[in-house]
Design a protein around this motif. Structure first.
Motif, PDB file in Angstrom:
ATOM      1  N   SER A  71       0.816  -1.212   0.000  1.00 24.68           N
ATOM      2  CA  SER A  71       0.000   0.000   0.000  1.00 24.68           C
ATOM      3  C   SER A  71       0.851   1.264   0.000  1.00 24.68           C
ATOM      4  O   SER A  71       0.332   2.361   0.193  1.00 24.68           O
ATOM      5  CB  SER A  71      -0.927   0.009   1.230  1.00 24.68           C
ATOM      6  N   ILE A  72       2.163   1.120  -0.200  1.00 28.19           N
ATOM      7  CA  ILE A  72       3.050   2.283  -0.288  1.00 28.19           C
ATOM      8  C   ILE A  72       3.531   2.427  -1.728  1.00 28.19           C
ATOM      9  O   ILE A  72       3.392   1.515  -2.538  1.00 28.19           O
ATOM     10  CB  ILE A  72       4.261   2.163   0.672  1.00 28.19           C
ATOM     11  N   SER A  73       4.085   3.591  -2.035  1.00 22.70           N
ATOM     12  CA  SER A  73       4.555   3.840  -3.401  1.00 22.70           C
ATOM     13  C   SER A  73       5.872   3.106  -3.659  1.00 22.70           C
ATOM     14  O   SER A  73       6.555   2.654  -2.727  1.00 22.70           O
ATOM     15  CB  SER A  73       4.763   5.336  -3.610  1.00 22.70           C
ATOM     16  N   ALA A  74       6.228   3.009  -4.925  1.00 19.21           N
ATOM     17  CA  ALA A  74       7.482   2.355  -5.295  1.00 19.21           C
ATOM     18  C   ALA A  74       8.679   3.083  -4.686  1.00 19.21           C
ATOM     19  O   ALA A  74       9.623   2.449  -4.201  1.00 19.21           O
ATOM     20  CB  ALA A  74       7.602   2.296  -6.813  1.00 19.21           C
ATOM     21  N   SER A  75       8.670   4.405  -4.696  1.00 24.94           N
ATOM     22  CA  SER A  75       9.797   5.158  -4.136  1.00 24.94           C
ATOM     23  C   SER A  75       9.895   4.966  -2.622  1.00 24.94           C
ATOM     24  O   SER A  75      10.998   4.869  -2.074  1.00 24.94           O
ATOM     25  CB  SER A  75       9.666   6.643  -4.477  1.00 24.94           C
ATOM     26  N   GLU A  76       8.757   4.911  -1.944  1.00 25.65           N
ATOM     27  CA  GLU A  76       8.764   4.664  -0.494  1.00 25.65           C
ATOM     28  C   GLU A  76       9.290   3.268  -0.192  1.00 25.65           C
ATOM     29  O   GLU A  76      10.074   3.080   0.753  1.00 25.65           O
ATOM     30  CB  GLU A  76       7.361   4.832   0.077  1.00 25.65           C
ATOM     31  N   PHE A  77       8.866   2.296  -0.980  1.00 23.15           N
ATOM     32  CA  PHE A  77       9.377   0.937  -0.778  1.00 23.15           C
ATOM     33  C   PHE A  77      10.879   0.875  -0.999  1.00 23.15           C
ATOM     34  O   PHE A  77      11.611   0.235  -0.235  1.00 23.15           O
ATOM     35  CB  PHE A  77       8.687  -0.049  -1.721  1.00 23.15           C
ATOM     36  N   LEU A  78      11.367   1.555  -2.018  1.00 19.71           N
ATOM     37  CA  LEU A  78      12.797   1.516  -2.322  1.00 19.71           C
ATOM     38  C   LEU A  78      13.621   2.090  -1.176  1.00 19.71           C
ATOM     39  O   LEU A  78      14.714   1.591  -0.866  1.00 19.71           O
ATOM     40  CB  LEU A  78      13.069   2.284  -3.612  1.00 19.71           C
ATOM     41  N   GLN A  79      13.105   3.115  -0.513  1.00 17.05           N
ATOM     42  CA  GLN A  79      13.788   3.671   0.654  1.00 17.05           C
ATOM     43  C   GLN A  79      13.853   2.643   1.779  1.00 17.05           C
ATOM     44  O   GLN A  79      14.883   2.501   2.442  1.00 17.05           O
ATOM     45  CB  GLN A  79      13.078   4.943   1.121  1.00 17.05           C
ATOM     46  N   GLU A  80      12.740   1.931   2.006  1.00 17.67           N
ATOM     47  CA  GLU A  80      12.726   0.878   3.031  1.00 17.67           C
ATOM     48  C   GLU A  80      13.693  -0.242   2.657  1.00 17.67           C
ATOM     49  O   GLU A  80      14.476  -0.713   3.483  1.00 17.67           O
ATOM     50  CB  GLU A  80      11.308   0.314   3.173  1.00 17.67           C
ATOM     51  N   PHE A  81      13.633  -0.665   1.425  1.00 16.02           N
ATOM     52  CA  PHE A  81      14.468  -1.759   0.941  1.00 16.02           C
ATOM     53  C   PHE A  81      15.953  -1.442   1.117  1.00 16.02           C
ATOM     54  O   PHE A  81      16.736  -2.304   1.536  1.00 16.02           O
ATOM     55  CB  PHE A  81      14.146  -2.002  -0.542  1.00 16.02           C
ATOM     56  N   TYR A  82      16.336  -0.213   0.821  1.00 15.08           N
ATOM     57  CA  TYR A  82      17.740   0.196   0.937  1.00 15.08           C
ATOM     58  C   TYR A  82      18.236   0.081   2.377  1.00 15.08           C
ATOM     59  O   TYR A  82      19.399  -0.262   2.624  1.00 15.08           O
ATOM     60  CB  TYR A  82      17.908   1.633   0.445  1.00 15.08           C
TER      61      TYR A  82
END
Length: 206
Positions: A78-89
């Motif tokens: 339910s989050i955006s791709a850019s938000e997920f990428l920040q978490e993933f990093y």
């Protein structure tokens, strides 16, 4: 120096997975927080290992942005791709305490390597830390992921070692079994404490 190198070559090459072995990785605490409650951790591990999106990214076949967009869709986040990428990093957090010092002490006596399912984003994050290894190998560079047999054959060729001369430590049972099938000596370990215990049991001074 040549004599020292010859002595090292008479000993096994110590080859380590990174996340969950030498590096503290919060993927399986961070990921559940993005999913509906009640997800079984063992199921998540299997889903992660066999995700086509992750396999593409960690085989070097897509960009970070393409990966994030596809992952959000595949996992219904339910989050955006850019938000997920920040978490993933953020999920890989760095070496466990004592890892770097131990590896520095072992390096004059053993050939040290790592073989990790990783990606360009995380690999660049730990570029300086990876200098402790004689050879640092990642799936995104080799174009193939554990537990596929080919990655172990490719790694052995780069390490210039016969498979039975490589001692491999990984936290995933599938990867350990695949390494053993490729002729490597391999053990499943959990975290740095488990890795040190296994090394000590094999007579490696840690």
């Amino acid at each position: 120096m040549n004599m020292e190198n010859d002595e090292r070559r008479l000993r096994p090459c110590l080859c380590f997975d990174l996340g969950g072995v030498l590096i503290r990785n919060a993927v399986f605490t961070g990921l559940p927080a993005l999913l509906p409650a009640g997800q079984d951790l063992s199921v998540l591990r299997q889903r992660w290992l066999h995700s086509s999106v992750i396999r593409r990214f960690e085989s070097g076949l897509c960009s970070a942005d393409e990966f994030a967009q596809a992952f959000v869709q595949e996992w219904s986040l339910s989050i955006s791709a850019s938000e997920f990428l920040q978490e993933f990093y953020r999920w890989p957090e760095g070496f466990y305490a004592g890892v770097a010092e131990t590896l520095h002490a072992l390096r004059p006596h053993y050939q040290l390597a790592c073989l990790s399912n990783s990606n360009a984003l995380h690999w660049s994050k730990f570029a300086d830390s990876l200098s402790v290894f004689d050879t640092a190998l990642s799936s995104h560079q080799l174009g193939i992921m554990k537990p596929d047999r080919g990655i172990f054959d490719a790694a052995a060729a780069q390490l210039q070692r016969a498979p039975q001369q490589i001692w491999f430590f990984d936290d995933m049972a599938e990867n350990v079994h695949a390494a053993q099938a490729a002729g490597w000596c391999a053990w499943q370990v959990q975290g740095w404490d488990g890795t040190r215990t296994q090394l000590a049991a094999l007579g490696v001074p840690v």
